[in-house]
Design an enzyme around this catalytic site. Structure first.
Site, PDB file in Angstrom:
ATOM      1  N   ARG A 155       9.993   7.724 -45.682  1.00  0.00           N
ATOM      2  CA  ARG A 155      10.512   6.646 -46.196  1.00  0.00           C
ATOM      3  C   ARG A 155      11.763   7.314 -46.940  1.00  0.00           C
ATOM      4  NH1 ARG A 155       5.117   4.843 -48.311  1.00  0.00           N
ATOM      5  NH2 ARG A 155       5.147   6.813 -49.190  1.00  0.00           N
ATOM      6  N   ILE A 156      11.711   8.431 -47.627  1.00  0.00           N
ATOM      7  CA  ILE A 156      13.171   9.004 -48.184  1.00  0.00           C
ATOM      8  C   ILE A 156      13.806   9.714 -47.124  1.00  0.00           C
ATOM      9  CG2 ILE A 156      13.581  10.847 -50.030  1.00  0.00           C
ATOM     10  CD1 ILE A 156      11.422  10.057 -51.574  1.00  0.00           C
ATOM     11  N   ARG A 177       4.861  16.527 -39.082  1.00  0.00           N
ATOM     12  CA  ARG A 177       3.777  16.929 -38.194  1.00  0.00           C
ATOM     13  C   ARG A 177       3.561  16.246 -37.061  1.00  0.00           C
ATOM     14  NH1 ARG A 177      -0.147  16.884 -43.400  1.00  0.00           N
ATOM     15  NH2 ARG A 177       0.934  14.983 -43.432  1.00  0.00           N
ATOM     16  N   ALA A 235      11.986  17.123 -52.902  1.00  0.00           N
ATOM     17  CA  ALA A 235      10.686  16.687 -52.767  1.00  0.00           C
ATOM     18  C   ALA A 235       9.713  17.318 -53.746  1.00  0.00           C
ATOM     19  CB  ALA A 235      10.114  16.894 -51.363  1.00  0.00           C
ATOM     20  N   ARG A 236       9.224  18.599 -53.447  1.00  0.00           N
ATOM     21  CA  ARG A 236       8.709  19.409 -54.691  1.00  0.00           C
ATOM     22  C   ARG A 236       9.125  20.678 -54.487  1.00  0.00           C
ATOM     23  NH1 ARG A 236       8.061  15.073 -56.712  1.00  0.00           N
ATOM     24  NH2 ARG A 236       6.181  14.063 -56.980  1.00  0.00           N
ATOM     25  N   GLU A 265       7.080  23.125 -62.667  1.00  0.00           N
ATOM     26  CA  GLU A 265       7.702  22.228 -63.503  1.00  0.00           C
ATOM     27  C   GLU A 265       6.712  22.198 -64.823  1.00  0.00           C
ATOM     28  OE1 GLU A 265       9.636  18.801 -62.130  1.00  0.00           O
ATOM     29  OE2 GLU A 265      10.349  19.577 -60.410  1.00  0.00           O
ATOM     30  N   HIS A 283      14.925  17.092 -61.884  1.00  0.00           N
ATOM     31  CA  HIS A 283      13.946  15.964 -61.169  1.00  0.00           C
ATOM     32  C   HIS A 283      14.263  14.599 -61.739  1.00  0.00           C
ATOM     33  CE1 HIS A 283       9.562  15.875 -59.931  1.00  0.00           C
ATOM     34  NE2 HIS A 283      10.232  14.754 -59.398  1.00  0.00           N
ATOM     35  N   ILE A 284      15.353  14.165 -61.256  1.00  0.00           N
ATOM     36  CA  ILE A 284      16.011  12.823 -61.553  1.00  0.00           C
ATOM     37  C   ILE A 284      15.980  11.944 -60.044  1.00  0.00           C
ATOM     38  CG2 ILE A 284      17.085  13.457 -63.774  1.00  0.00           C
ATOM     39  CD1 ILE A 284      19.801  13.482 -62.096  1.00  0.00           C
ATOM     40  N   GLY A 285      15.449  12.341 -59.285  1.00  0.00           N
ATOM     41  CA  GLY A 285      15.434  11.598 -57.936  1.00  0.00           C
ATOM     42  C   GLY A 285      15.529  10.033 -58.089  1.00  0.00           C
TER      43      GLY A 285
END
Ligand code: NAP
Length: 326
Positions: A155-156, A177, A235-236, A265, A283-285
């Site tokens: 999605r993102i 993948r 993402a992470r 985090e 982390h304000i996505g």
């Protein structure tokens, strides 16, 4: 009345929904709770609203005998032991979709900030160093018609890709993948990760943290990148080996980085703050008023659905667990 515990303050819209059915307790402090504090607060709860920063493991779940639902305030699911939740018949839900646009827009904010030295330029101007137009001041990088590589075309990722393709006429490559059904919509080509890294001018990580993506981007991968390429992670943090990212920045192996997320985090490797070509966000996505309100309503409605014996709209481990399949 059954109880719901909310680990951080969320927009009131969701709390209002919950209060029609539950006694709602919200952590009113502007800080994340420790594991012990979470355990202390959820002993007799029906549901908890968790943040993606709350680690919900076996010990936490075992401490809450009546727990029926963990409603994560975010789309990422790596903070919860899903298998154990399923074994305990605890439904686990998230908030996909509503934060896609906000996070994609932030990715573009990071790209522009790094490409055009926006944070440095702002500091420079505020500090009174601006003495008039200079032909050599803060020269950046253009990306119109260049190549973007998206790692994780979901999605993102596809939303970032759409802006790249139709906003900046970029050539869009991606690595997933499996083949993404979005590739035709955003005119993107699936390639191997190494090829993506070798030819892209901007590399964006928008793949979740899972067993195959931990430290997917390491020293060997950075060394494949162009030395003026920008590396963006929304993402992470754990998808990237931080030591290796620092190595790549120190040795000018890449042109710059923009990060919204970090390994472990709220820990943050302060060495990153030493690089001028690195823009760092907390982390304000998904942090827009509109999105956070929608997320708040979704977590609340997920919990109310379970209370009413229905399957929530957004289950991660729904399957056989849903009280009633709908
Ligand atoms: P999504 O729609 O599920 O998309 C994830 C994409 O990543 C899929 O196309 C998937 O395709 C791919 N993928 C999964 N594992 C992969 C791997 N090991 N290697 C390569 N590609 C992989 O998820 P989304 O809604 O776009 O969200 C993506 C992630 O963004 C979330 O999980 C979350 O961690 C993060 N996020 C961050 C913020 C923030 O505040 N910064 C906000 C929202 C989300 P395949 O399965 O075919 O590989």
């Amino acid at each position: 009345m059954d109880k719901v515990f909310v680990t951080r303050r969320i927009p009131q819209a969701g709390v209002d929904i919950l209060e029609k059915y539950f006694k709602v307790e919200v952590n009113g402090e502007e800080r994340n709770l420790s594991k012990d504090e979470i355990i202390e607060n959820i002993k007799d709860t029906f549901g908890i609203v968790t943040m993606v920063s709350d680690k919900i493991d076996k010990e936490v779940m075992d401490s809450a005998e009546n727990l029926k639902i963990i409603a994560n305030y975010g789309v990422g699911i790596n903070n919860v032991d899903i298998d154990y939740a399923t074994r305990k018949k605890i439904l686990f839900t998230n908030t996909p979709g509503v934060l896609t646009q906000a996070t994609a827009e932030l990715a573009w904010g990071l790209i522009m900030a790094v490409a055009r030295n926006i944070v440095q330029a702002d500091k420079f101007t505020r500090s009174g160093e601006f003495t008039g137009f200079s032909p050599t001041l803060m020269l950046g990088k253009e990306f119109y018609s260049s190549t973007i590589g998206i790692i994780g075309m979901g999605r993102i990722g596809s939303s970032i890709a759409r802006m790249a393709r139709y906003g900046f006429n970029m050539n869009v490559l991606y690595y997933n993948r499996s083949k993404s059904e979005k590739e035709l919509v955003v005119d993107a080509k699936r390639v191997q990760l190494d090829e993506l890294l070798s030819v892209s001018d901007i590399v964006v990580v928008s793949a979740p943290l899972n067993s195959e993506s931990k430290h997917l981007i390491n020293k060997e991968k950075f060394e494949l990148m162009k030395n003026d390429a920008l590396f963006i992670n929304v993402a992470r943090g754990e998808v990237v080996d931080t030591d290796d990212l620092i190595y790549a920045l120190e040795n000018n192996i890449i042109g710059g980085a923009g990060l919204d997320v970090y390994e472990n985090e709220p820990d943050f490797d302060t060495r990153l703050a030493g690089f001028k070509n690195c823009t760092l966000l907390p982390h304000i996505g998904s942090a827009t008023v509109e999105t956070r309100e929608k997320m708040s309503k979704i977590v609340a409605n997920n919990i109310v659905s379970v209370y009413k014996g229905r399957c929530p709209d957004y289950t991660v481990n729904g399957g056989d667990l849903c009280p009633a399949k709908n």
